[in-house]
Each structure stands twice: as structure tokens, then as C-alpha cells.
Design a protein around this motif. Sequence first.
Motif, mmCIF file in Angstrom:
data_model
loop_
_atom_site.group_PDB
_atom_site.id
_atom_site.type_symbol
_atom_site.label_atom_id
_atom_site.label_comp_id
_atom_site.label_asym_id
_atom_site.label_seq_id
_atom_site.Cartn_x
_atom_site.Cartn_y
_atom_site.Cartn_z
ATOM 1 N N SER A 297 4.489 -7.455 -12.228
ATOM 2 C CA SER A 297 5.094 -6.476 -11.317
ATOM 3 C C SER A 297 4.226 -5.216 -11.318
ATOM 4 O O SER A 297 3.342 -5.049 -12.177
ATOM 5 C CB SER A 297 6.503 -6.127 -11.777
ATOM 6 O OG SER A 297 6.461 -5.473 -13.031
ATOM 7 N N GLU A 298 4.478 -4.315 -10.364
ATOM 8 C CA GLU A 298 3.702 -3.072 -10.323
ATOM 9 C C GLU A 298 3.872 -2.272 -11.604
ATOM 10 O O GLU A 298 2.914 -1.703 -12.130
ATOM 11 C CB GLU A 298 4.139 -2.228 -9.117
ATOM 12 C CG GLU A 298 3.535 -2.670 -7.804
ATOM 13 C CD GLU A 298 3.766 -1.648 -6.695
ATOM 14 O OE1 GLU A 298 3.716 -0.433 -7.002
ATOM 15 O OE2 GLU A 298 3.990 -2.060 -5.550
ATOM 16 N N SER A 301 1.967 -4.038 -14.366
ATOM 17 C CA SER A 301 0.527 -3.898 -14.108
ATOM 18 C C SER A 301 0.029 -2.537 -14.562
ATOM 19 O O SER A 301 -1.030 -2.416 -15.194
ATOM 20 C CB SER A 301 0.232 -4.088 -12.618
ATOM 21 O OG SER A 301 0.503 -5.395 -12.200
ATOM 22 N N TRP A 302 0.785 -1.510 -14.245
ATOM 23 C CA TRP A 302 0.397 -0.160 -14.620
ATOM 24 C C TRP A 302 0.422 0.018 -16.139
ATOM 25 O O TRP A 302 -0.456 0.634 -16.735
ATOM 26 C CB TRP A 302 1.330 0.840 -13.952
ATOM 27 C CG TRP A 302 1.054 2.276 -14.290
ATOM 28 C CD1 TRP A 302 1.885 3.157 -14.899
ATOM 29 C CD2 TRP A 302 -0.146 3.007 -14.021
ATOM 30 N NE1 TRP A 302 1.296 4.385 -15.051
ATOM 31 C CE2 TRP A 302 0.039 4.318 -14.511
ATOM 32 C CE3 TRP A 302 -1.363 2.678 -13.425
ATOM 33 C CZ2 TRP A 302 -0.939 5.309 -14.419
ATOM 34 C CZ3 TRP A 302 -2.344 3.660 -13.326
ATOM 35 C CH2 TRP A 302 -2.133 4.946 -13.819
ATOM 36 N N LYS A 323 -3.278 4.506 -10.021
ATOM 37 C CA LYS A 323 -2.168 3.588 -9.742
ATOM 38 C C LYS A 323 -2.493 2.673 -8.571
ATOM 39 O O LYS A 323 -2.166 1.482 -8.587
ATOM 40 C CB LYS A 323 -0.887 4.386 -9.454
ATOM 41 C CG LYS A 323 -0.134 4.812 -10.694
ATOM 42 C CD LYS A 323 1.245 5.349 -10.342
ATOM 43 C CE LYS A 323 2.085 5.578 -11.593
ATOM 44 N NZ LYS A 323 3.453 6.017 -11.292
ATOM 45 N N ASN A 324 -3.125 3.231 -7.565
ATOM 46 C CA ASN A 324 -3.489 2.420 -6.399
ATOM 47 C C ASN A 324 -4.579 1.399 -6.744
ATOM 48 O O ASN A 324 -4.579 0.283 -6.221
ATOM 49 C CB ASN A 324 -3.948 3.329 -5.255
ATOM 50 C CG ASN A 324 -2.784 4.024 -4.574
ATOM 51 O OD1 ASN A 324 -1.719 3.446 -4.423
ATOM 52 N ND2 ASN A 324 -2.981 5.281 -4.177
ATOM 53 N N LYS A 327 -2.841 -1.339 -8.453
ATOM 54 C CA LYS A 327 -2.056 -2.100 -7.477
ATOM 55 C C LYS A 327 -2.923 -3.097 -6.722
ATOM 56 O O LYS A 327 -2.503 -4.217 -6.405
ATOM 57 C CB LYS A 327 -1.383 -1.133 -6.496
ATOM 58 C CG LYS A 327 -0.441 -1.790 -5.503
ATOM 59 C CD LYS A 327 0.221 -0.730 -4.614
ATOM 60 C CE LYS A 327 1.153 -1.380 -3.598
ATOM 61 N NZ LYS A 327 1.795 -0.359 -2.733
ATOM 62 N N GLU A 328 -4.180 -2.696 -6.430
ATOM 63 C CA GLU A 328 -5.089 -3.568 -5.687
ATOM 64 C C GLU A 328 -5.523 -4.803 -6.499
ATOM 65 O O GLU A 328 -6.099 -5.729 -5.946
ATOM 66 C CB GLU A 328 -6.326 -2.787 -5.244
ATOM 67 C CG GLU A 328 -6.075 -1.791 -4.131
ATOM 68 C CD GLU A 328 -5.568 -2.465 -2.858
ATOM 69 O OE1 GLU A 328 -6.061 -3.563 -2.531
ATOM 70 O OE2 GLU A 328 -4.669 -1.883 -2.210
ATOM 71 N N GLY A 331 -1.649 -7.698 -9.631
ATOM 72 C CA GLY A 331 -0.834 -8.135 -10.755
ATOM 73 C C GLY A 331 -1.475 -9.208 -11.610
ATOM 74 O O GLY A 331 -0.790 -9.870 -12.399
#
Length: 636
Positions: A297-298, A301-302, A323-324, A327-328, A331
Motif C-alpha cells: 500500500s502507499e 511503501s513509504w 513521497k511521489n 509512489k511511482e 508498491g
Amino acid sequence: MDILVSVIAATIKPIGHQLGYLVCYNRNKKELRDQLENLETTKRDVNQRVQEAKGKSYTISEEVSKWLADVDNAILHDELSNSNPSCFNLARRYQLSRKREKQVNYILQLMNKRNSFVEVGYRAPLPDTENIVVPGDYQVLESKTSLAKDIKNALAKPEVKKVGVYGMAGVGKTYLLNEVKKLVLKGEDRLFDRAIDVRVGRFNDVTEIQEQIGDQLNIELPKSKEGRASFLRNNLVKMEGNILILLDDLWKEYDLLKEIGIPLSKEGCKVLMTSRSQDILTNNMNTQECFQVSSLSEEESWKFFMAIIGDKFDTIYKKNIAKNVAKECGGLPLALDTIAKALKGKDMHHWEDALTKLRDSIGMDIKGVSDKVYASLRLSYEHLDGEETKLLFLLCSVFADDYKIPIKDLQMYAMGMRLLNKVKTWEDSKNRVMKLVNDLISSSLLLEAESDSKDKYVKMHNVVRDVAIHIASKEGNMSTFNIGYNKVNEWEDEYRSGSHRAIFANCDNFNNLPLKMNFPQLELLILRVSNWLVENNLQIPYAFFDGMEKLKVLDLTGMCCLRPLWTTPSLNNLRTLCMLRCEFNDIDTIGELKKLEVLRIVKCNMLDHLPPTMSQLTQLKTAFADGEKKYGTKID
């Protein structure tokens, strides 16, 4: 008078002892034969017990192994029991009789040593479950640890024998197996006494799968393919305790019992398999329970990303860029890991540029590799420091999936191909390559590989290798090609020409080599017959190297050349030559290789000496032959 008698007695006694060797000549001969027979009988008994112990996966004690080696040496080098010189040759008969008496005493010592060990082996220690390699950043992922517990629960069900795990490339299936293994082997509620790791992959055949199992069980499999499955099955059945066999990265169907020899009918024997394809696991392998490894999940992932970066962002803008970027990565742990390590410590311009490239990346349609993974790995490659590191990374793609790459081989190849700037000595090249390899490991583009020797090895994740091959083909500066691991029996016509810079040919199944090929850009050629059981080495045609005028590094294993090879003009630029288990009728012409800098000769039986023409190799920096330094610096 008493003194005279004592002197005479002292003189006669040793003479009588020496004459005894002649008098007892036939008796000593018979005694040696009898003791050798007793020794062979005892050896057969010990060998039988050793095989039984190995069948139970016991470790054979060093004392027993040394005793067997000493016995083999005594029997193999017996030249005394059958020798019978003329009765008139008293000197020779005296020598033989004396040696036989000494040999009998030595055999009696061996027999006494045999009585000193009661057991030939002992139960091998259980795997060190506390030190199973699971990356620290992986352990913070709650969804994965939860999935590992679900898999453990499935394996705990008595009726479940086969469990599957599937998911896309780079999603973390192999890491998940390590977490499951840790759960099922530790604690009072452990499910299994032993776990056997098997890497299957695209090209490993049944024999190689069996070898991996045999190695971990410490049993020697039959040399012929026939009967290996039943032999392995019988040994697994005899083993005490519960056994979990992990088959990682399946690409096709296998009959576990008939082909490999895994007895799922044995109580406590189960299999855990991974694949990119759910269909292979559920329909082909008939797993009773199957679990999907999904992307993170985001939030996870973070969390994963930050565990690697470890940086505190001083502005909200910088944090949002990071963060972006995370996100790219879609995951996927593999993508997150490589990107985080590529950008760690870099300024914001690097982060912004990375985000732009990830967003604008174009899918490359590499089978089994998602666009997100490709874009992430491509970006990690672009962030490597210097052209040397990039070229060495691309060079590693010439090796097959999961191939253990010796770092000393990379050193020879890189030096011969002139990939290293301003490096002139062997020691300098060793230091440079180790530095480059460590950089690639730190970037997660190479992995450290386990080794039982002092030599160090690395390997590539198969997804990373696929991307490296694609990058190399597009950039054109290190196009690589690998042939033979799909078990073909010839070098197909369509692959006999190209612009490749490096080629690795696994020739195990080749019937012969082509008479001629055309690789005008080729600098590194590895021809390898790794099967030691092949009776005759594969012959190299005289004109084979025509069309390879730029060849700089030649690495041969299990090859044969009946004509002088080194006089061919195509080898005029050769700088590095490695030969293992090769046969050559004429080594004297090696002096024609005027540019040769590195020479390695190992276990080439027909090459019992280095010829005088070696003096013509004025550029030679190091030469190594069968464990000895012959010239310059030893290769180690």
C-alpha cells in the motif's frame, strides 16, 4: 671372557634380525596380503555405515573421513604384495621383506584406529533460524509478516502437503520465503526440523534441482540420471523429523515424486513453492492452498522507503517529492529498494529529475517485468557513479539467471577488456573491481552469493538481469548474449553472428561447435563444459575464431583443440587466456599471443609444463598454473 661373549652377542643379534627379513620373506608376503584383505573388508563395512549415516542426513566425522582416505591411499599404492624378485636377488628380497613388515604394522595401526570410533557420523545441527537473512526493512511490513503467518497456518494443516505463493516480479516472494522459514523452524511450536532451499528458475533442469537437495542433505547422488529420483526419495523417507522443501521461482510443471524424488507421502514432508504464475501453481502443481503476494500500500511503501533513506526532510516540498517518487515505484519492494539507495544522500535536483523520469518512462515490454520495476531499475543504473561501474554491471548480465559469478573472474574480464581506467597492475585491478562490486551491492543491483570457499561470489536478481540485458542492447556499449542454458544441443544458425561484446556459451549439451561465426565486436568469449562426467572434451574447430578479430578475453572450460590454436590471426589481440580442464596437442605456439597479459591454466592434464616460448610474452603481467605461481603475481 664375559666381555667377549657380550660383544659377540651384541654383534650377532642385529645381524640375525636383518637375516630374519630374508628367512621370513614368504611369511611377510603372505601376512601383508592377509592384512590387506582384512583392511578392504573393514573399509567396506565402514563405507556401508557411512552411506547409511548420509541417508539419515548425518554429518560424517572428520576422523572417519581421514581414516577412509588413509585406507584408500594404502590400498591404492600397494606395490609390495605382488612383487616377487628372483631368489638370487637377495638385496631386493631383503628390501621388500623389510618394507612389507613396516606396511603390515601400518595396516594394524589403521585397524586399531578403526576400533576407536563407535559412530561414523552425527546428526547435523538444525539451521540457524535466528540468523536467516531477512532484510531489516522487510521486517517492518505488517502485511508481509501477516501473510507469512497465514502460510505457516496452512502448512500446519495435516491434510495440506503443497502450498503455493505467487506474485509479479519484484514483489518480494523470495524474501517472504525467508520469513516463513524463520517462523516454521523456530520456537517450541516449530512445524519442521529442517528446511531445504531450492532455487529452480527458468533453466535449471531436474538434475540441478536434485543436486541442490543432495548438497543440503550431505548425500552423494548417483552419477547417472537413472535412479536418482528413487535414490533421493529413499533417503528423504529415512530421514527423521519433519521436512519442508522450498522450491523458489517455478516456470513450468514438475512431477515432484517421479522426476525429482520428493516423497510427499512421507509424514511430515511438505513443499512450499513460488512462481510468477498462479496457473502453474494451482493447475499444474496442484497446490492445495495458494497465496498471492500483493504490492505494498502507499503507507507501507513509504514506511519501507524511509527505512532505507533514513533522512529527515527539512521542508514539506522535499518530503512530498520523496513521497511521489516512492509512489511511482508501484508498491514493489525491489523497485523501492533500488530507488531509495540510488537517491539516498542526493540533493533535491536529483530527486526532482528522478520523479520526472519515473513519470515519463515508457514501458519496454520485457516479459515478466512491470513498467514500474523497469523504470526504477533503469533510474538506479543511471545514478551509478562512473562509466566503469555501469559497464561492470552490464557485463554481469552475460551470466545466466542465479549464476554465482566469481569476483576474480570479473577482475580478469574487466582487466582484459580495458574496462578499468588507469589500471596497469593485477593488484590495482583487484582493488578497483572489489570497489565497483561493493558499489553495485550497495545499490542492490548485485547480491552477495554464499560460498564454501575463500573466493567471493556475486549474483544478479533475475529481474535485474532482464533489465540489464535490455539496457545493454539499447545502449550498444556492452551487448551481452548467453546461450546453452535452455539445453539446446547446438549453436543455432540464427545466433552465429551479431554485435555482442560479451558471450557466455554453456556447451554441456553441444554435440559440436560451428566451423565459423561472425562477431566483429566480440571482446569476451566464455566457452564452458561444466559437466565433469563428459568423457571427451568438446573440440574447437581451427577456424572457429575467424570473425572475432577484436577478441581480448578467452575463457575455456572442458575444451579440446587438436591443431595449433594460437597461430590464428583472430587471436592477435588476446590479452587474457583462461583454460580449465582443456586438452591441447601444441602449447608451444602460445608465444604467438604477443599481447597476452593474464594467463591461467588449471587441471589441463596434457599441459605439464609451460614452454620456453613463454619468454616471448613480453606483456605478461601474471600467470597461474595449477595452484602455483609461474610468473609474476599469483591469481587469487
